[in-house]
Design a protein around this motif. Structure first.
Motif, PDB file in Angstrom:
ATOM      1  N   VAL A   1       0.853  -1.187   0.000  1.00  0.00           N
ATOM      2  CA  VAL A   1       0.000   0.000   0.000  1.00  0.00           C
ATOM      3  C   VAL A   1       0.885   1.232   0.000  1.00  0.00           C
ATOM      4  CG1 VAL A   1      -1.660   1.352   1.345  1.00  0.00           C
ATOM      5  CG2 VAL A   1      -1.956  -1.121   1.125  1.00  0.00           C
ATOM      6  N   TYR A   2       0.558   2.174  -0.867  1.00  0.00           N
ATOM      7  CA  TYR A   2       1.212   3.475  -0.923  1.00  0.00           C
ATOM      8  C   TYR A   2       0.183   4.511  -0.532  1.00  0.00           C
ATOM      9  CZ  TYR A   2       5.243   1.593  -3.370  1.00  0.00           C
ATOM     10  OH  TYR A   2       6.383   0.889  -3.683  1.00  0.00           O
ATOM     11  N   GLY A   3       0.522   5.323   0.470  1.00  0.00           N
ATOM     12  CA  GLY A   3      -0.402   6.357   0.914  1.00  0.00           C
ATOM     13  C   GLY A   3       0.328   7.434   1.690  1.00  0.00           C
ATOM     14  N   VAL A   4      -0.316   8.579   1.799  1.00  0.00           N
ATOM     15  CA  VAL A   4       0.216   9.675   2.609  1.00  0.00           C
ATOM     16  C   VAL A   4       0.055   9.261   4.068  1.00  0.00           C
ATOM     17  CG1 VAL A   4      -0.107  12.091   3.263  1.00  0.00           C
ATOM     18  CG2 VAL A   4      -0.315  11.402   0.854  1.00  0.00           C
ATOM     19  N   PRO A   5       1.144   9.162   4.825  1.00  0.00           N
ATOM     20  CA  PRO A   5       1.060   8.605   6.186  1.00  0.00           C
ATOM     21  C   PRO A   5      -0.003   9.246   7.073  1.00  0.00           C
ATOM     22  CG  PRO A   5       3.340   8.870   5.556  1.00  0.00           C
ATOM     23  CD  PRO A   5       2.518   9.506   4.459  1.00  0.00           C
ATOM     24  N   SER A   6      -0.071  10.558   7.095  1.00  0.00           N
ATOM     25  CA  SER A   6      -1.020  11.222   8.001  1.00  0.00           C
ATOM     26  C   SER A   6      -2.463  11.110   7.539  1.00  0.00           C
ATOM     27  CB  SER A   6      -0.640  12.700   8.159  1.00  0.00           C
ATOM     28  OG  SER A   6      -0.726  13.366   6.906  1.00  0.00           O
ATOM     29  N   LEU A   7      -2.686  10.679   6.303  1.00  0.00           N
ATOM     30  CA  LEU A   7      -4.042  10.617   5.756  1.00  0.00           C
ATOM     31  C   LEU A   7      -4.418   9.226   5.260  1.00  0.00           C
ATOM     32  CD1 LEU A   7      -3.931  14.011   3.831  1.00  0.00           C
ATOM     33  CD2 LEU A   7      -5.105  13.530   5.994  1.00  0.00           C
ATOM     34  N   THR A   8      -3.645   8.235   5.635  1.00  0.00           N
ATOM     35  CA  THR A   8      -3.962   6.847   5.289  1.00  0.00           C
ATOM     36  C   THR A   8      -4.547   6.175   6.521  1.00  0.00           C
ATOM     37  OG1 THR A   8      -2.203   6.743   3.629  1.00  0.00           O
ATOM     38  CG2 THR A   8      -3.008   4.643   4.490  1.00  0.00           C
ATOM     39  N   ALA A   9      -5.658   5.499   6.324  1.00  0.00           N
ATOM     40  CA  ALA A   9      -6.326   4.824   7.439  1.00  0.00           C
ATOM     41  C   ALA A   9      -5.376   3.826   8.097  1.00  0.00           C
ATOM     42  CB  ALA A   9      -7.572   4.106   6.938  1.00  0.00           C
ATOM     43  N   ASN A  10      -5.321   3.869   9.411  1.00  0.00           N
ATOM     44  CA  ASN A  10      -4.424   2.996  10.168  1.00  0.00           C
ATOM     45  C   ASN A  10      -4.721   1.520   9.900  1.00  0.00           C
ATOM     46  OD1 ASN A  10      -2.201   2.832  11.968  1.00  0.00           O
ATOM     47  ND2 ASN A  10      -3.617   2.157  13.568  1.00  0.00           N
ATOM     48  N   ASN A  11      -5.985   1.162   9.769  1.00  0.00           N
ATOM     49  CA  ASN A  11      -6.328  -0.241   9.518  1.00  0.00           C
ATOM     50  C   ASN A  11      -5.768  -0.722   8.176  1.00  0.00           C
ATOM     51  OD1 ASN A  11      -8.266   1.371   8.124  1.00  0.00           O
ATOM     52  ND2 ASN A  11      -9.781  -0.268   8.198  1.00  0.00           N
ATOM     53  N   LEU A  12      -5.677   0.175   7.190  1.00  0.00           N
ATOM     54  CA  LEU A  12      -5.114  -0.188   5.897  1.00  0.00           C
ATOM     55  C   LEU A  12      -3.608  -0.388   6.014  1.00  0.00           C
ATOM     56  CD1 LEU A  12      -5.815  -0.635   2.894  1.00  0.00           C
ATOM     57  CD2 LEU A  12      -5.373   1.810   2.535  1.00  0.00           C
ATOM     58  N   VAL A  13      -2.952   0.502   6.734  1.00  0.00           N
ATOM     59  CA  VAL A  13      -1.505   0.385   6.969  1.00  0.00           C
ATOM     60  C   VAL A  13      -1.201  -0.930   7.677  1.00  0.00           C
ATOM     61  CG1 VAL A  13       0.471   1.369   8.216  1.00  0.00           C
ATOM     62  CG2 VAL A  13      -1.160   2.894   7.063  1.00  0.00           C
ATOM     63  N   GLN A  14      -1.975  -1.239   8.710  1.00  0.00           N
ATOM     64  CA  GLN A  14      -1.733  -2.433   9.523  1.00  0.00           C
ATOM     65  C   GLN A  14      -1.952  -3.737   8.760  1.00  0.00           C
ATOM     66  OE1 GLN A  14      -0.509  -2.364  12.650  1.00  0.00           O
ATOM     67  NE2 GLN A  14      -0.427  -0.140  12.501  1.00  0.00           N
ATOM     68  N   CYS A  15      -2.896  -3.761   7.835  1.00  0.00           N
ATOM     69  CA  CYS A  15      -3.209  -5.033   7.165  1.00  0.00           C
ATOM     70  C   CYS A  15      -2.305  -5.319   5.980  1.00  0.00           C
ATOM     71  CB  CYS A  15      -4.677  -5.080   6.751  1.00  0.00           C
ATOM     72  SG  CYS A  15      -5.055  -4.236   5.215  1.00  0.00           S
ATOM     73  N   ALA A  16      -1.684  -4.307   5.392  1.00  0.00           N
ATOM     74  CA  ALA A  16      -0.835  -4.512   4.213  1.00  0.00           C
ATOM     75  C   ALA A  16       0.425  -5.287   4.573  1.00  0.00           C
ATOM     76  CB  ALA A  16      -0.460  -3.164   3.602  1.00  0.00           C
ATOM     77  N   THR A  17       0.914  -6.073   3.626  1.00  0.00           N
ATOM     78  CA  THR A  17       2.199  -6.738   3.825  1.00  0.00           C
ATOM     79  C   THR A  17       3.282  -5.684   4.023  1.00  0.00           C
ATOM     80  OG1 THR A  17       1.440  -8.496   2.324  1.00  0.00           O
ATOM     81  CG2 THR A  17       3.795  -8.441   2.857  1.00  0.00           C
ATOM     82  N   GLU A  18       3.239  -4.657   3.179  1.00  0.00           N
ATOM     83  CA  GLU A  18       4.177  -3.539   3.265  1.00  0.00           C
ATOM     84  C   GLU A  18       3.424  -2.237   3.050  1.00  0.00           C
ATOM     85  OE1 GLU A  18       7.479  -3.413   3.869  1.00  0.00           O
ATOM     86  OE2 GLU A  18       7.741  -5.583   3.981  1.00  0.00           O
ATOM     87  N   PHE A  19       3.753  -1.233   3.853  1.00  0.00           N
ATOM     88  CA  PHE A  19       3.212   0.114   3.645  1.00  0.00           C
ATOM     89  C   PHE A  19       4.370   1.017   3.252  1.00  0.00           C
ATOM     90  CE2 PHE A  19       2.468   4.444   5.212  1.00  0.00           C
ATOM     91  CZ  PHE A  19       1.366   4.759   4.430  1.00  0.00           C
ATOM     92  N   TYR A  20       4.178   1.740   2.159  1.00  0.00           N
ATOM     93  CA  TYR A  20       5.185   2.682   1.681  1.00  0.00           C
ATOM     94  C   TYR A  20       4.605   4.086   1.753  1.00  0.00           C
ATOM     95  CZ  TYR A  20       7.570  -1.440  -0.082  1.00  0.00           C
ATOM     96  OH  TYR A  20       8.205  -2.651  -0.182  1.00  0.00           O
ATOM     97  N   PRO A  21       5.235   4.951   2.530  1.00  0.00           N
ATOM     98  CA  PRO A  21       4.713   6.304   2.652  1.00  0.00           C
ATOM     99  C   PRO A  21       4.938   7.121   1.385  1.00  0.00           C
ATOM    100  CG  PRO A  21       6.781   6.119   3.850  1.00  0.00           C
ATOM    101  CD  PRO A  21       6.432   4.737   3.348  1.00  0.00           C
ATOM    102  N   ILE A  22       3.909   7.844   1.004  1.00  0.00           N
ATOM    103  CA  ILE A  22       4.070   8.825  -0.063  1.00  0.00           C
ATOM    104  C   ILE A  22       4.570  10.090   0.615  1.00  0.00           C
ATOM    105  CG2 ILE A  22       2.902  10.272  -1.766  1.00  0.00           C
ATOM    106  CD1 ILE A  22       0.963   7.928  -2.241  1.00  0.00           C
ATOM    107  N   ASP A  23       5.822  10.408   0.320  1.00  0.00           N
ATOM    108  CA  ASP A  23       6.417  11.629   0.846  1.00  0.00           C
ATOM    109  C   ASP A  23       7.362  12.175  -0.216  1.00  0.00           C
ATOM    110  OD1 ASP A  23       8.516   9.798   1.131  1.00  0.00           O
ATOM    111  OD2 ASP A  23       8.362   9.721   3.305  1.00  0.00           O
ATOM    112  N   THR A  24       8.305  12.983   0.160  1.00  0.00           N
ATOM    113  CA  THR A  24       9.118  13.749  -0.798  1.00  0.00           C
ATOM    114  C   THR A  24       9.645  12.949  -1.992  1.00  0.00           C
ATOM    115  OG1 THR A  24       9.675  15.296   0.947  1.00  0.00           O
ATOM    116  CG2 THR A  24      11.068  15.327  -1.002  1.00  0.00           C
ATOM    117  N   PRO A  25      10.228  11.762  -1.831  1.00  0.00           N
ATOM    118  CA  PRO A  25      10.749  11.064  -3.014  1.00  0.00           C
ATOM    119  C   PRO A  25       9.677  10.719  -4.063  1.00  0.00           C
ATOM    120  CG  PRO A  25      11.630  10.096  -1.016  1.00  0.00           C
ATOM    121  CD  PRO A  25      10.556  11.055  -0.597  1.00  0.00           C
TER     122      PRO A  25
END
Length: 164
Positions: A130-154
């Motif tokens: 899952v790729y999402g903006v950390p402060s605006l991504t639902a915590n339940n989505l972050v927790q269930c994904a195999t990997e969470f990748y923050p959308i930030d500067t890069p």
């Protein structure tokens, strides 16, 4: 080589990157990252159809990168609100792609996708990223994904210079 299927909730990514950073998502960098040393099975970007030149240019850019752009009509309600939700379409496409892929990549912060990701991981033994903006991504989505990748500067386009 791992097989990857990519699904981008364009409206969610647009609004979350704009709200959190005042910038736009870099689809080229995202594509390079999620497809590196992987075979692309399917790549869909879900957007709203507006008769707007800028939107059509953007959609052509997405197609040029490698995305299949799926469009849904923009519906303006009589109360002034708007509708253009792709959640069911994304869900159906992920369920159909899961048996033929090793990795499902979802770019969205919408917590409604948690059940979907849990189901495809359980039923098809796929990896979910899952790729999402950390402060605006639902915590339940972050927790269930195999990997969470923050959308930030890069993964953001450079800020436009301001005129002084």
């Amino acid at each position: 080589m791992q097989r990857v299927s990519i699904f981008v909730d364009v409206q969610n990514i647009y609004y979350t990157t704009r709200q959190a950073y005042g910038r736009h998502f870099d689809y080229n960098r995202f594509w390079a990252k999620v497809t590196h040393n992987r075979q692309v099975i399917e790549a869909n970007a879900y957007a709203i159809k507006r008769e707007d030149d800028k939107q059509q240019q953007f959609q052509n850019i997405l197609r040029g990168i490698g995305f299949n752009v799926k469009l849904k009509p923009y519906i303006q309600r009589s109360d002034g609100s708007a509708k253009g939700d792709w959640d069911v379409g994304i869900t159906v496409d992920i369920m159909e792609a899961a048996p033929d892929t090793d990795i499902i990549v979802l770019a969205s912060g919408d917590g409604d996708f948690e059940l979907l990701l849990r189901r495809v991981m359980q039923r098809y033994d796929v990896i979910t990223e899952v790729y999402g903006v950390p402060s605006l991504t639902a915590n339940n989505l972050v927790q269930c994904a195999t990997e969470f990748y923050p959308i930030d500067t890069p993964l953001l386009l450079p800020a436009k210079p301001t005129l002084s």
